[in-house]
Structure formats: structure tokens, C-alpha cells
Motif scaffolding. Structure first.
Motif, PDB file in Angstrom:
ATOM      1  N   THR A 162       6.248 -21.148 -20.833  1.00  0.00           N
ATOM      2  CA  THR A 162       6.169 -22.313 -19.945  1.00  0.00           C
ATOM      3  C   THR A 162       6.044 -23.575 -20.785  1.00  0.00           C
ATOM      4  O   THR A 162       5.207 -23.648 -21.686  1.00  0.00           O
ATOM      5  CB  THR A 162       4.967 -22.197 -18.997  1.00  0.00           C
ATOM      6  OG1 THR A 162       3.773 -22.099 -19.759  1.00  0.00           O
ATOM      7  CG2 THR A 162       5.108 -20.970 -18.107  1.00  0.00           C
ATOM      8  N   GLN A 163       6.849 -24.567 -20.463  1.00  0.00           N
ATOM      9  CA  GLN A 163       6.880 -25.802 -21.249  1.00  0.00           C
ATOM     10  C   GLN A 163       6.293 -26.997 -20.511  1.00  0.00           C
ATOM     11  O   GLN A 163       6.139 -28.061 -21.099  1.00  0.00           O
ATOM     12  CB  GLN A 163       8.325 -26.119 -21.649  1.00  0.00           C
ATOM     13  CG  GLN A 163       8.975 -25.030 -22.470  1.00  0.00           C
ATOM     14  CD  GLN A 163      10.407 -25.351 -22.824  1.00  0.00           C
ATOM     15  OE1 GLN A 163      10.866 -26.468 -22.627  1.00  0.00           O
ATOM     16  NE2 GLN A 163      11.125 -24.376 -23.342  1.00  0.00           N
ATOM     17  N   SER A 164       5.987 -26.840 -19.220  1.00  0.00           N
ATOM     18  CA  SER A 164       5.503 -27.993 -18.453  1.00  0.00           C
ATOM     19  C   SER A 164       4.166 -27.740 -17.774  1.00  0.00           C
ATOM     20  O   SER A 164       3.558 -28.681 -17.266  1.00  0.00           O
ATOM     21  CB  SER A 164       6.536 -28.384 -17.389  1.00  0.00           C
ATOM     22  OG  SER A 164       6.792 -27.294 -16.514  1.00  0.00           O
ATOM     23  N   LEU A 165       3.681 -26.510 -17.727  1.00  0.00           N
ATOM     24  CA  LEU A 165       2.450 -26.185 -17.005  1.00  0.00           C
ATOM     25  C   LEU A 165       1.256 -26.836 -17.695  1.00  0.00           C
ATOM     26  O   LEU A 165       0.949 -26.524 -18.848  1.00  0.00           O
ATOM     27  CB  LEU A 165       2.264 -24.668 -16.935  1.00  0.00           C
ATOM     28  CG  LEU A 165       1.110 -24.180 -16.057  1.00  0.00           C
ATOM     29  CD1 LEU A 165       1.357 -24.531 -14.598  1.00  0.00           C
ATOM     30  CD2 LEU A 165       0.911 -22.685 -16.216  1.00  0.00           C
ATOM     31  N   GLU A 166       0.570 -27.729 -16.988  1.00  0.00           N
ATOM     32  CA  GLU A 166      -0.564 -28.454 -17.554  1.00  0.00           C
ATOM     33  C   GLU A 166      -1.890 -28.028 -16.964  1.00  0.00           C
ATOM     34  O   GLU A 166      -2.925 -28.133 -17.620  1.00  0.00           O
ATOM     35  CB  GLU A 166      -0.375 -29.968 -17.343  1.00  0.00           C
ATOM     36  CG  GLU A 166       0.822 -30.539 -18.082  1.00  0.00           C
ATOM     37  CD  GLU A 166       0.949 -32.035 -17.889  1.00  0.00           C
ATOM     38  OE1 GLU A 166       0.101 -32.616 -17.158  1.00  0.00           O
ATOM     39  OE2 GLU A 166       1.881 -32.638 -18.446  1.00  0.00           O
ATOM     40  N   LEU A 225       8.377 -18.127 -13.189  1.00  0.00           N
ATOM     41  CA  LEU A 225       8.000 -19.137 -14.175  1.00  0.00           C
ATOM     42  C   LEU A 225       8.766 -18.975 -15.479  1.00  0.00           C
ATOM     43  O   LEU A 225       9.097 -19.960 -16.137  1.00  0.00           O
ATOM     44  CB  LEU A 225       6.491 -19.057 -14.448  1.00  0.00           C
ATOM     45  CG  LEU A 225       5.559 -19.619 -13.371  1.00  0.00           C
ATOM     46  CD1 LEU A 225       4.110 -19.346 -13.738  1.00  0.00           C
ATOM     47  CD2 LEU A 225       5.784 -21.105 -13.183  1.00  0.00           C
ATOM     48  N   ARG A 226       9.035 -17.742 -15.877  1.00  0.00           N
ATOM     49  CA  ARG A 226       9.755 -17.524 -17.128  1.00  0.00           C
ATOM     50  C   ARG A 226      11.180 -18.057 -17.082  1.00  0.00           C
ATOM     51  O   ARG A 226      11.771 -18.351 -18.126  1.00  0.00           O
ATOM     52  CB  ARG A 226       9.766 -16.032 -17.478  1.00  0.00           C
ATOM     53  CG  ARG A 226       8.488 -15.543 -18.124  1.00  0.00           C
ATOM     54  CD  ARG A 226       8.695 -14.193 -18.772  1.00  0.00           C
ATOM     55  NE  ARG A 226       8.958 -13.144 -17.789  1.00  0.00           N
ATOM     56  CZ  ARG A 226       8.023 -12.389 -17.242  1.00  0.00           C
ATOM     57  NH1 ARG A 226       6.758 -12.557 -17.576  1.00  0.00           N
ATOM     58  NH2 ARG A 226       8.327 -11.456 -16.370  1.00  0.00           N
ATOM     59  N   GLU A 227      11.727 -18.212 -15.874  1.00  0.00           N
ATOM     60  CA  GLU A 227      13.090 -18.716 -15.731  1.00  0.00           C
ATOM     61  C   GLU A 227      13.156 -20.232 -15.820  1.00  0.00           C
ATOM     62  O   GLU A 227      14.242 -20.798 -15.935  1.00  0.00           O
ATOM     63  CB  GLU A 227      13.694 -18.255 -14.397  1.00  0.00           C
ATOM     64  CG  GLU A 227      13.815 -16.750 -14.238  1.00  0.00           C
ATOM     65  CD  GLU A 227      14.848 -16.162 -15.176  1.00  0.00           C
ATOM     66  OE1 GLU A 227      15.834 -16.854 -15.479  1.00  0.00           O
ATOM     67  OE2 GLU A 227      14.670 -15.000 -15.603  1.00  0.00           O
ATOM     68  N   GLN A 228      11.997 -20.899 -15.720  1.00  0.00           N
ATOM     69  CA  GLN A 228      11.994 -22.359 -15.705  1.00  0.00           C
ATOM     70  C   GLN A 228      12.001 -22.919 -17.113  1.00  0.00           C
ATOM     71  O   GLN A 228      11.311 -22.414 -18.002  1.00  0.00           O
ATOM     72  CB  GLN A 228      10.754 -22.883 -14.971  1.00  0.00           C
ATOM     73  CG  GLN A 228      10.766 -22.642 -13.482  1.00  0.00           C
ATOM     74  CD  GLN A 228       9.632 -23.380 -12.789  1.00  0.00           C
ATOM     75  OE1 GLN A 228       8.651 -23.765 -13.406  1.00  0.00           O
ATOM     76  NE2 GLN A 228       9.776 -23.597 -11.501  1.00  0.00           N
ATOM     77  N   ARG A 229      12.795 -23.955 -17.311  1.00  0.00           N
ATOM     78  CA  ARG A 229      12.726 -24.737 -18.543  1.00  0.00           C
ATOM     79  C   ARG A 229      11.656 -25.805 -18.416  1.00  0.00           C
ATOM     80  O   ARG A 229      10.688 -25.851 -19.160  1.00  0.00           O
ATOM     81  CB  ARG A 229      14.093 -25.375 -18.830  1.00  0.00           C
ATOM     82  CG  ARG A 229      15.167 -24.362 -19.159  1.00  0.00           C
ATOM     83  CD  ARG A 229      14.888 -23.666 -20.475  1.00  0.00           C
ATOM     84  NE  ARG A 229      15.910 -22.707 -20.824  1.00  0.00           N
ATOM     85  CZ  ARG A 229      15.837 -21.884 -21.868  1.00  0.00           C
ATOM     86  NH1 ARG A 229      14.765 -21.888 -22.637  1.00  0.00           N
ATOM     87  NH2 ARG A 229      16.810 -21.039 -22.122  1.00  0.00           N
ATOM     88  N   ARG A 230      11.873 -26.709 -17.467  1.00  0.00           N
ATOM     89  CA  ARG A 230      10.881 -27.719 -17.123  1.00  0.00           C
ATOM     90  C   ARG A 230      10.687 -27.643 -15.626  1.00  0.00           C
ATOM     91  O   ARG A 230      11.647 -27.531 -14.870  1.00  0.00           O
ATOM     92  CB  ARG A 230      11.361 -29.126 -17.502  1.00  0.00           C
ATOM     93  CG  ARG A 230      11.647 -29.318 -18.964  1.00  0.00           C
ATOM     94  CD  ARG A 230      10.393 -29.371 -19.800  1.00  0.00           C
ATOM     95  NE  ARG A 230       9.547 -30.503 -19.461  1.00  0.00           N
ATOM     96  CZ  ARG A 230       8.377 -30.745 -20.047  1.00  0.00           C
ATOM     97  NH1 ARG A 230       7.924 -29.911 -20.959  1.00  0.00           N
ATOM     98  NH2 ARG A 230       7.676 -31.785 -19.714  1.00  0.00           N
ATOM     99  N   GLY A 231       9.452 -27.669 -15.178  1.00  0.00           N
ATOM    100  CA  GLY A 231       9.242 -27.563 -13.743  1.00  0.00           C
ATOM    101  C   GLY A 231       7.781 -27.674 -13.383  1.00  0.00           C
ATOM    102  O   GLY A 231       7.182 -28.753 -13.424  1.00  0.00           O
ATOM    103  N   LEU A 232       7.158 -26.534 -13.048  1.00  0.00           N
ATOM    104  CA  LEU A 232       5.819 -26.531 -12.482  1.00  0.00           C
ATOM    105  C   LEU A 232       4.806 -27.121 -13.452  1.00  0.00           C
ATOM    106  O   LEU A 232       4.765 -26.771 -14.628  1.00  0.00           O
ATOM    107  CB  LEU A 232       5.427 -25.094 -12.121  1.00  0.00           C
ATOM    108  CG  LEU A 232       4.294 -24.936 -11.111  1.00  0.00           C
ATOM    109  CD1 LEU A 232       4.699 -25.528  -9.769  1.00  0.00           C
ATOM    110  CD2 LEU A 232       3.931 -23.473 -10.945  1.00  0.00           C
ATOM    111  N   ILE A 292       9.682 -28.665  -8.128  1.00  0.00           N
ATOM    112  CA  ILE A 292       8.308 -28.568  -7.633  1.00  0.00           C
ATOM    113  C   ILE A 292       7.353 -28.650  -8.813  1.00  0.00           C
ATOM    114  O   ILE A 292       7.484 -27.924  -9.787  1.00  0.00           O
ATOM    115  CB  ILE A 292       8.098 -27.263  -6.851  1.00  0.00           C
ATOM    116  CG1 ILE A 292       8.956 -27.270  -5.575  1.00  0.00           C
ATOM    117  CG2 ILE A 292       6.636 -27.074  -6.487  1.00  0.00           C
ATOM    118  CD1 ILE A 292       8.852 -25.993  -4.782  1.00  0.00           C
ATOM    119  N   GLN A 293       6.377 -29.529  -8.714  1.00  0.00           N
ATOM    120  CA  GLN A 293       5.423 -29.745  -9.796  1.00  0.00           C
ATOM    121  C   GLN A 293       4.038 -29.196  -9.478  1.00  0.00           C
ATOM    122  O   GLN A 293       3.302 -28.831 -10.386  1.00  0.00           O
ATOM    123  CB  GLN A 293       5.326 -31.240 -10.116  1.00  0.00           C
ATOM    124  CG  GLN A 293       6.635 -31.822 -10.643  1.00  0.00           C
ATOM    125  CD  GLN A 293       6.524 -33.302 -10.933  1.00  0.00           C
ATOM    126  OE1 GLN A 293       5.640 -33.983 -10.431  1.00  0.00           O
ATOM    127  NE2 GLN A 293       7.440 -33.822 -11.731  1.00  0.00           N
TER     128      GLN A 293
END
Length: 537
Positions: free
Chosen positions: A301-305, A269-276, A247-248
């Protein structure tokens, strides 16, 4: 035999040979056997015949759209049934259309779908892959069986995308189409309609949440106006984020998550590597306490923009709790803080983040009480920031005790806008420069030889533009060099010095000319000059 009782006569079981076991086989029906070389007249006739057989009303809106279709081979852009009343028999009659046509968007908003009709429609969509985008918003009577059918469809189908239709009085920041690349081959999102009086919303059935956890194609999930609470509903959302990294976009505007619910979401969110990529928390009764959870989560978070916190009582303390997390984050490009009860003190904390961020593109600070002190901090931050392209502030200056400060506010607002324009021009020039480099590299590959290297004057070193190669090992990357050069051109206050390096330095050439640039808050960086100029004799 030991107990003396006799055994009955032995029984034998025999099976026929393998060739005789299977007497025949039937191939599965092709769902598209009716769609080959079909015409509009055949579709209209089949639909009308089905309506007569089922004794249901024909939809003039549906017939009009079918008659206007011209190219039936690919997926048709849209079948709009918004506002049409669809009962079970009307839905069954529509199967004659889904047998023959596929659509990109199937809009069923406000169609009064009930359990039977929704179950039938979802089964058709699953079997015929009828749509890549589906909107079932504002249908409050789907019931348990309807939602179970929706969950079953989401498990089986490679689609669905249920596009968002956000409320006009709370415009999204920024708009969804500007955020993500498109995925035309499969549906990616789900618009969950608002919860009805019967409670048939997000948390009415665990099967929905389980289906979403297992779904690997869902990209966009819209849960606005569902009265989600900060306990069970938020716990389900947190678990969803833990197990679903696909899910993005997650739109949770206008719910009741509160700080306790945000804690569950941050845990996921802390469990995600790449995601939202996009998280919208607009109007969820959040406070400064919730920002502490979010501030601790952002560095991970590595993908949250895109992060939208508008219309929450964040306050100055909340922004201070958020500041260090934002500075430690390496992905956020857009931040929404509209109507978050900020004053000049909060604006100063935001300005500290802006000054440190090398990637922030947009910041929304509208509907806050930011006066001269806050505007001055933002203006100073923009002098050292070269990425921010848009900073939204209230157009009219705020009232102050000293009347002369009104003119100061206007001047600061103009200076801030000019800084954003300067960054936009720099970004445009950098993009054009990168395109030219890519074009030069591709032309060199096509020609099959090395690109022509111009003669390098004695005492100078070739840069990336001259030889088409990357910067020497140990130096900064070419992107960093270009960025620093642009900073040199725009910020005349940076201290500069020219250093003639020795001939034995690393992989660089003899007589290399280096420039040392120190910028506030960024330390000291040394890199090879990419522009080669003739050294005077």
C-alpha cells in the motif's frame, strides 16, 4: 425473374431536403431560471403555495431556517431537516426551494423517507445539484426504488458527499476532519445508513456496488453498523477497492467482517497503486489470523495513512504478524490498537516498529494490559524515534506483584510523554526552518537575481542554508540532513566522528567537513554539514 413470377410495381421513398426536415427546436429548460434575483419572501411564498396545492403540512423548521437566510447567492451552509417527517407530498413541495437555492449540507437524517419520497428527492438533487453534502442516515424504509434512485444519482451527479456521524461511544481514531484536505467543489463521500430489518443495507442491491465502482468523485464511504458479513459483503468491498482508486476513507466499524472478510479487503488493497488513505476496522471480530493477511498487504500500500484496528482480538501474536508489514510500509502515519488484548509481549513488538519508523505520528494503545516491561520497551523506542507526536496509553499504572513497579510505571509514562513533546518541538522547529527557506527562495525569485552568498571560510563547504541550492549530487537530501542534525541534538548516545574529506571528492568543495552518524537500526549515513563555523587558525 428466374421463377417466372412478375414483380409488383416499384415503390419509391423520398425525403425532404435538410432545411425542411427540422421544423423547429426547443432549448432545454434552464434549471436555474427561478433562482435569479430571488428573495426570501418569494421562496417562502412559493413553498407555501406548493404545500396548499399538494395538500401537505408546511414544515415550521424549514420555514424558520429559510427566513433566517441572508446571503442567497452562493451555496448556503446547511438545511437541517433532521427528525422532520417527510412523505412523498412534502418532498414534492420542497422542489420549490431546490429550484431557487443550493446548499453545502442537506441533512435528512431520521426523516422517515419512503420509496416515493426518496426517489423524488434524489431526482431533484441530481437535476438541481442541490447539495454537496447529504446525510440520509437512519432512514430504514427507502426500499428498492429508493436505493436505485440513489445509485442513479451517484452515477450522474458530480457530488455527493454524505458526511460521517460516528457513534459517540466509539470515537474515531483520529477524527476525520484532521485526516484529509477538503474538496469544496464537489461532494466526496457517502454515509450508508444502518441496515434495517428488511435487509435494505449495503448488499441488498448490486446496483449500489456497481455505481460506486464507476463513481470517480466519491472520496469518503461510511458503512458503519450495517451488519456486513465476511462473505458476500466483503467480496463486494474487495471488488470495489480493486476498481475504484478514488475512495480515500472507508469506515467499516461495528460490522461482522471477521478474518475472512479482511482477506477480501486486503486482496482489493493490493491491486491499488494510489487510493485508500484511511481504513477503519474498529470492532469487526478480527483475530491474529486476519493480521497475517494485513501484514502481507501493508508493504504494497502506497497511500494508506490511517489504520484503526481497535476493539478487535488482535493479541500479541496478531501484532507480531503485523510488525514486519508495518516496518515495510512507507505510508502509515496513524495506527490504532486500542483494546486489542495486548500485553507486554505485544508492546515490545510495537516498540520495535516504533524504533524503525521515521514517519509514524500517532499510536493508540489504550485499554491494553501493558505493564512495566512493555512501557520500558516503548520508552527506549522513543529515544531513537523522532517522528511520533502522540502515544496514547492508559493514565493509571497497571497492578503488579511488586509494588515498587508502580512508581517505575509512572516514571516510564512521564518519560514517554516527554519524548513525544520533544518530537513535537523538533517538528515545529523543522517546519519553521522550511518556511524560512521557502521565503528566502521566493524573495530571491522576486528580486530577479541570485541570492547573496556569504563568504565561506577556508576549509568549510557551503550548505543549503548558505547558498539556497540543493545538496550536492551523491549526498543525502536537505530534508534528510535536517532530520539527522536534529537527531544529533537530541540523541547524545549516537556515535559521532568528524571526517575531513579530500579535495577531489565528487561535486563537493575542497576541505569539506563531513559528519558520520550511526543510529540503532538505521545503518551508517554520511552527509555534508549545513552549519558553517569559522575554522580556528
Amino acid at each position: 425473374p428466374g421463377d417466372g413470377r412478375g414483380r409488383p410495381g416499384a415503390k419509391r421513398v423520398t425525403f425532404p431536403s435538410d432545411e425542411d426536415i427540422v421544423s423547429g427546436a426547443v432549448e432545454p429548460k434552464d434549471p436555474w431560471r427561478h433562482a435569479q434575483n430571488v428573495t426570501v419572501e418569494e421562496i417562502v411564498a412559493a413553498y407555501r403555495q406548493a404545500c396548499l396545492k399538494l395538500n401537505c403540512r408546511q414544515s415550521p423548521k424549514l420555514l424558520k431556517q429559510i427566513q433566517e437566510f441572508k446571503d442567497l447567492a452562493p451555496r448556503i451552509d446547511c438545511l437541517d431537516l433532521k427528525g422532520e417527517k417527510l412523505d412523498y407530498r412534502s418532498c414534492e413541495a420542497m422542489e420549490e426551494i431546490f429550484k431557487r437555492l443550493q446548499f453545502k449540507l442537506l441533512d435528512l437524517e431520521q426523516t422517515s423517507l419512503d420509496e416515493d419520497g426518496a426517489s423524488a428527492l434524489f431526482d431533484m438533487i441530481e437535476y438541481y445539484e442541490s447539495a454537496t453534502h447529504l446525510n440520509i442516515g437512519a432512514n430504514k424504509h427507502l426500499g428498492a426504488r429508493g436505493w436505485q434512485a440513489a445509485a442513479h444519482m451517484m452515477r450522474k451527479v458530480r457530488i455527493p458527499k454524505f458526511p460521517a456521524n460516528p457513534s459517540r461511544d466509539s470515537p474515531e481514531f483520529p477524527k476525520i476532519p484532521e485526516l484529509l484536505p477538503k474538496f469544496p467543489d464537489f461532494p466526496e463521500g457517502f454515509l450508508w445508513p444502518g441496515r434495517g430489518r428488511d435487509g435494505s443495507g449495503w448488499a441488498a442491491g448490486r446496483s449500489r456496488a456497481t455505481a460506486l465502482k464507476m463513481n470517480v468523485t466519491l472520496r469518503e464511504l461510511y458503512l458503519a453498523d450495517n451488519k456486513l458479513n465476511g462473505l458476500q459483503d466483503s467480496a463486494q468491498l474487495g471488488n470495489l477497492l480493486k476498481f475504484n482508486g478514488c475512495i480515500q476513507i472507508l469506515d467499516l466499524r461495528n460490522n461482522h467482517l471477521m478474518d475472512s472478510g479482511l482477506a477480501y479487503i486486503c486482496e482489493g488493497l493490493r491491486e491499488q497503486r494510489r487510493g485508500l488513505v484511511t481504513l477503519v476496522l474498529w470492532n469487526n471480530q478480527l483475530s491474529h489470523a486476519g493480521m497475517a493477511y494485513l501484514g502481507m498487504t501493508l508493504p504494497h500500500t502506497q497511500s494508506l495513512e490511517t489504520l484503526n484496528l481497535g476493539h478487535n482480538a488482535v493479541g500479541n501474536e496478531g501484532v507480531r504478524n503485523l510488525k514486519n508489514g508495518l516496518i515495510g510500509n512507507r505510508s502509515v502515519l496513524r495506527l490504532g490498537l486500542a483494546c486489542t488484548k495486548l500485553t507486554c509481549e505485544g508492546a515490545v513488538a510495537v516498540a520495535e516498529f516504533v524504533a524503525e519508523s521515521p514517519r509514524l505520528l500517532r499510536l493508540d494503545l489504550r485499554e491494553n494490559d501493558i505493564k512495566t516491561g512493555g512501557l520500558m520497551a516503548l520508552s527506549l523506542a522513543l529515544r531513537v524515534n523522532h517522528s511520533l507526536l502522540r502515544l496514547d496509553l492508559d493514565r493509571e499504572p497497571k497492578k503488579e506483584a511488586v509494588k515498587s513497579f508502580l512508581e517505575t510505571q509512572k516514571a516510564l509514562l512521564a518519560e514517554i510523554q516527554n519524548g513525544c513533546k520533544r518530537n513535537f518541538i523538533l517538528a515545529k522547529e523543522k517546519e519553521e526552518k522550511e518556511q524560512q527557506l521557502q521565503h528566502s527562495a521566493s524573495m530571491a525569485e522576486i528580486s530577479g537575481g541570485d541570492p547573496e552568498i556569504p563568504e565561506i571560510p577556508e576549509g568549510a563547504s557551503p550548505g543549503p542554508e548558505e547558498n539556497g541550492n540543493a545538496a550536492p549530487a551523491g549526498d543525502s537530501s536537505s530534508d534528510t540532513e535536517e532530520e539527522e542534525e536534529e537527531e544529533e541534538e537530541e540523541d547524545g548516545k549516537d556515535s559521532r566522528e568528524v571526517v575531513e574529506s579530500s579535495g577531489n571528492s565528487g561535486n563537493s568543495g575542497n576541505g569539506e567537513r563531513r559528519i558520520s552518524v550511526s543510529s540503532p537500526g538505521r545503518g551508517r549515513k554520511i552527509f555534508v554539514v549545513t552549519r558553517v563555523e569559522n575554522v580556528p587558525e
